[in-house]
Design a protein around this motif. Structure first.
Motif, PDB file in Angstrom:
ATOM      1  N   ALA A 178      -1.153  92.373 -26.165  1.00 10.59           N
ATOM      2  CA  ALA A 178      -1.769  92.737 -24.886  1.00 10.59           C
ATOM      3  C   ALA A 178      -0.716  93.132 -23.863  1.00 10.59           C
ATOM      4  CB  ALA A 178      -2.611  91.574 -24.370  1.00 10.59           C
ATOM      5  N   TRP A 179       0.449  92.510 -23.935  1.00 10.72           N
ATOM      6  CA  TRP A 179       1.541  92.800 -23.003  1.00 10.72           C
ATOM      7  C   TRP A 179       1.926  94.278 -23.056  1.00 10.72           C
ATOM      8  CZ3 TRP A 179       3.475  89.173 -19.679  1.00 10.72           C
ATOM      9  CH2 TRP A 179       4.660  89.459 -19.001  1.00 10.72           C
ATOM     10  N   ILE A 180       1.825  94.844 -24.242  1.00 11.27           N
ATOM     11  CA  ILE A 180       2.175  96.252 -24.430  1.00 11.27           C
ATOM     12  C   ILE A 180       1.026  97.170 -24.027  1.00 11.27           C
ATOM     13  CG2 ILE A 180       2.761  97.994 -26.177  1.00 11.27           C
ATOM     14  CD1 ILE A 180       4.088  95.704 -27.765  1.00 11.27           C
ATOM     15  N   LYS A 181      -0.204  96.744 -24.298  1.00 12.53           N
ATOM     16  CA  LYS A 181      -1.346  97.651 -24.189  1.00 12.53           C
ATOM     17  C   LYS A 181      -2.076  97.602 -22.848  1.00 12.53           C
ATOM     18  CE  LYS A 181      -2.339  97.519 -29.162  1.00 12.53           C
ATOM     19  NZ  LYS A 181      -3.314  97.104 -30.200  1.00 12.53           N
ATOM     20  N   LYS A 182      -2.076  96.460 -22.181  1.00  9.96           N
ATOM     21  CA  LYS A 182      -2.908  96.321 -20.992  1.00  9.96           C
ATOM     22  C   LYS A 182      -2.208  96.903 -19.757  1.00  9.96           C
ATOM     23  CE  LYS A 182      -6.054  94.268 -23.376  1.00  9.96           C
ATOM     24  NZ  LYS A 182      -7.259  95.022 -23.793  1.00  9.96           N
ATOM     25  N   PRO A 183      -2.989  97.430 -18.817  1.00 10.40           N
ATOM     26  CA  PRO A 183      -2.383  98.052 -17.631  1.00 10.40           C
ATOM     27  C   PRO A 183      -1.879  97.017 -16.631  1.00 10.40           C
ATOM     28  CG  PRO A 183      -4.764  98.063 -17.429  1.00 10.40           C
ATOM     29  CD  PRO A 183      -4.461  97.530 -18.812  1.00 10.40           C
ATOM     30  N   ARG A 184      -0.775  97.340 -15.989  1.00  8.57           N
ATOM     31  CA  ARG A 184      -0.256  96.507 -14.903  1.00  8.57           C
ATOM     32  C   ARG A 184      -0.557  97.222 -13.599  1.00  8.57           C
ATOM     33  NH1 ARG A 184       5.318  93.481 -16.495  1.00  8.57           N
ATOM     34  NH2 ARG A 184       5.190  93.612 -18.764  1.00  8.57           N
ATOM     35  N   VAL A 185      -1.580  96.766 -12.931  1.00  9.12           N
ATOM     36  CA  VAL A 185      -1.956  97.351 -11.644  1.00  9.12           C
ATOM     37  C   VAL A 185      -2.157  96.220 -10.643  1.00  9.12           C
ATOM     38  CG1 VAL A 185      -2.983  99.440 -12.607  1.00  9.12           C
ATOM     39  CG2 VAL A 185      -4.396  97.397 -12.310  1.00  9.12           C
ATOM     40  N   PRO A 186      -1.976  96.498  -9.354  1.00  6.60           N
ATOM     41  CA  PRO A 186      -2.178  95.455  -8.353  1.00  6.60           C
ATOM     42  C   PRO A 186      -3.632  94.986  -8.303  1.00  6.60           C
ATOM     43  CG  PRO A 186      -0.924  97.303  -7.455  1.00  6.60           C
ATOM     44  CD  PRO A 186      -1.466  97.752  -8.776  1.00  6.60           C
ATOM     45  N   LEU A 187      -3.806  93.796  -7.768  1.00  6.55           N
ATOM     46  CA  LEU A 187      -5.143  93.231  -7.621  1.00  6.55           C
ATOM     47  C   LEU A 187      -5.958  94.051  -6.632  1.00  6.55           C
ATOM     48  CD1 LEU A 187      -7.100  90.822  -8.193  1.00  6.55           C
ATOM     49  CD2 LEU A 187      -6.142  89.767  -6.127  1.00  6.55           C
ATOM     50  N   ARG A 188      -7.205  94.319  -7.001  1.00  7.08           N
ATOM     51  CA  ARG A 188      -8.156  94.943  -6.083  1.00  7.08           C
ATOM     52  C   ARG A 188      -9.420  94.114  -6.122  1.00  7.08           C
ATOM     53  NH1 ARG A 188      -9.972  99.360  -3.352  1.00  7.08           N
ATOM     54  NH2 ARG A 188     -12.236  99.633  -3.441  1.00  7.08           N
ATOM     55  N   ALA A 189      -9.941  93.751  -4.951  1.00 11.13           N
ATOM     56  CA  ALA A 189     -11.085  92.830  -4.909  1.00 11.13           C
ATOM     57  C   ALA A 189     -12.110  93.242  -3.874  1.00 11.13           C
ATOM     58  CB  ALA A 189     -10.586  91.414  -4.631  1.00 11.13           C
ATOM     59  N   LEU A 190     -12.351  94.554  -3.759  1.00  5.19           N
ATOM     60  CA  LEU A 190     -13.324  95.053  -2.800  1.00  5.19           C
ATOM     61  C   LEU A 190     -14.514  95.644  -3.538  1.00  5.19           C
ATOM     62  CD1 LEU A 190     -10.960  96.877  -0.277  1.00  5.19           C
ATOM     63  CD2 LEU A 190     -11.964  94.591  -0.054  1.00  5.19           C
ATOM     64  N   ALA A 191     -15.715  95.335  -3.080  1.00  4.06           N
ATOM     65  CA  ALA A 191     -16.932  95.897  -3.672  1.00  4.06           C
ATOM     66  C   ALA A 191     -17.369  97.114  -2.867  1.00  4.06           C
ATOM     67  CB  ALA A 191     -18.038  94.848  -3.678  1.00  4.06           C
ATOM     68  N   LEU A 192     -17.771  98.160  -3.576  1.00  5.89           N
ATOM     69  CA  LEU A 192     -18.291  99.355  -2.920  1.00  5.89           C
ATOM     70  C   LEU A 192     -19.812  99.370  -2.892  1.00  5.89           C
ATOM     71  CD1 LEU A 192     -15.959 102.159  -4.365  1.00  5.89           C
ATOM     72  CD2 LEU A 192     -15.699 100.856  -2.248  1.00  5.89           C
ATOM     73  N   THR A 193     -20.445  98.629  -3.802  1.00  3.17           N
ATOM     74  CA  THR A 193     -21.905  98.666  -3.921  1.00  3.17           C
ATOM     75  C   THR A 193     -22.445  97.233  -3.961  1.00  3.17           C
ATOM     76  OG1 THR A 193     -22.025  98.581  -6.346  1.00  3.17           O
ATOM     77  CG2 THR A 193     -21.626 100.741  -5.339  1.00  3.17           C
ATOM     78  N   ASP A 194     -23.762  97.141  -4.168  1.00  2.00           N
ATOM     79  CA  ASP A 194     -24.367  95.818  -4.285  1.00  2.00           C
ATOM     80  C   ASP A 194     -24.264  95.254  -5.695  1.00  2.00           C
ATOM     81  OD1 ASP A 194     -26.109  97.615  -5.457  1.00  2.00           O
ATOM     82  OD2 ASP A 194     -27.928  96.682  -4.658  1.00  2.00           O
ATOM     83  N   ARG A 195     -23.615  96.000  -6.620  1.00  2.00           N
ATOM     84  CA  ARG A 195     -23.447  95.529  -7.993  1.00  2.00           C
ATOM     85  C   ARG A 195     -21.986  95.635  -8.420  1.00  2.00           C
ATOM     86  NH1 ARG A 195     -28.223  97.710 -11.951  1.00  2.00           N
ATOM     87  NH2 ARG A 195     -30.008  97.584 -10.542  1.00  2.00           N
ATOM     88  N   PRO A 196     -21.103  94.861  -7.822  1.00  2.00           N
ATOM     89  CA  PRO A 196     -19.699  94.914  -8.250  1.00  2.00           C
ATOM     90  C   PRO A 196     -19.523  94.404  -9.675  1.00  2.00           C
ATOM     91  CG  PRO A 196     -20.053  93.115  -6.699  1.00  2.00           C
ATOM     92  CD  PRO A 196     -21.332  93.892  -6.745  1.00  2.00           C
ATOM     93  N   ILE A 197     -18.531  94.950 -10.351  1.00  2.00           N
ATOM     94  CA  ILE A 197     -18.200  94.569 -11.730  1.00  2.00           C
ATOM     95  C   ILE A 197     -16.709  94.266 -11.781  1.00  2.00           C
ATOM     96  CG2 ILE A 197     -18.120  95.329 -14.138  1.00  2.00           C
ATOM     97  CD1 ILE A 197     -20.416  97.307 -13.393  1.00  2.00           C
TER      98      ILE A 197
END
Length: 275
Positions: A178-197
């Protein structure tokens, strides 16, 4: 994902006929990521069997095929898109959102292409987009461009939180992979709609996975109190205990939001006996 080998005979009965595996998974969790649809559009009869194995309020977040997102990069994709939408029609309300996962090379310069693609999609479905290019997280203008494109069609931005996973070096084969394959991106925790995923990746050590999701408890509880209906997917590199951990997360949220409906009771792995 509902056929994960590590769950068979431990969390799910084994052996199970293919047409029963999803039904048993749905005893653990009330949502699933439809990752297999990324690789090929399923037969309509196969999708109909998924519908038969789940209640109408079960949530499928289905990934749009890679031929559309990665190979054709959202252009000249009318035919495969039409085939995909026809195939998933039997799910009806179970198709909670169609998941547009874009390659890491899909940059802010490509947002106009995404906007055109989203504007042409039928409004009979909801859509959620996952991006992996670092500029969308680091550059305010790029963040704004993407948010505006999604807002225009009421689409959600799916965060894939790998921050807990990448907090320290891997300690198992699954973590090293997973260390090789998974993306390293900063945390994002904002919902745009009433159904966040949300997609969250912990570690193979359950204690560290639980430690890493503490921030999401506050966020998800807040969304529920705002009247939103979030969907949280819990992963680990080997996913061996993912359903158990997902239920743990749900229970922790429910302890703070008692009106949240309980998850179903899992189907027993072994047949019930009188003694």
């Amino acid at each position: 994902m509902w056929s994960h080998r590590a769950w068979q005979g431990r969390l799910l009965a084994h052996p199970l006929a293919p047409q029963e595996r999803l039904r048993h998974y749905a005893g653990w969790c009330d949502a699933v990521e439809g990752n297999t649809t990324f690789y090929a559009t399923p037969a309509r009869d196969t999708v109909a069997s998924w519908a038969r194995q789940t209640d109408p309020d079960f949530r499928f977040v289905l990934k749009i095929p890679k031929v559309i997102t990665h190979e054709r990069r959202l252009t000249d994709a009318d035919e495969p898109l039409r085939a995909f939408l026809d195939a998933i029609e039997p799910l009806g309300p179970r198709a909670h959102a169609l998941w547009i996962q874009l390659p890491g090379s899909f940059s802010p310069a490509d947002v106009p292409t995404l906007s055109r693609f989203l504007s042409q999609l039928p409004r009979s479905h909801r859509y959620a987009v996952e991006v992996r290019h670092p500029a969308f997280f680091a550059e305010p203008r790029a963040t704004r461009l993407l948010s505006e494109a999604l807002d225009a069609v009421a689409a959600e931005w799916i965060p894939f939180d790998t921050t807990a996973f990448f907090a320290s070096p891997p300690t198992s084969d699954a973590e090293r992979d997973a260390w090789i394959k998974k993306p390293r991106v900063p945390l994002r925790a904002l919902a745009l709609t009433d159904r966040p995923i949300v997609r969250y990746l912990g570690r193979d050590d359950p204690t560290r996975t639980i430690e890493g999701w503490q921030r999401w408890l506050d966020i998800v509880v807040g969304w529920l109190r705002e009247g939103r209906s979030p969907t949280m997917f819990v992963h680990t590199p080997d996913n061996a205990d993912a359903p158990v951990l997902a239920r743990r997360f749900h229970d922790e949220v429910r302890s703070r939001v008692p009106e949240l409906e309980a998850l179903p009771e899992p189907i027993p792995v072994e047949p019930l006996t009188l003694f």
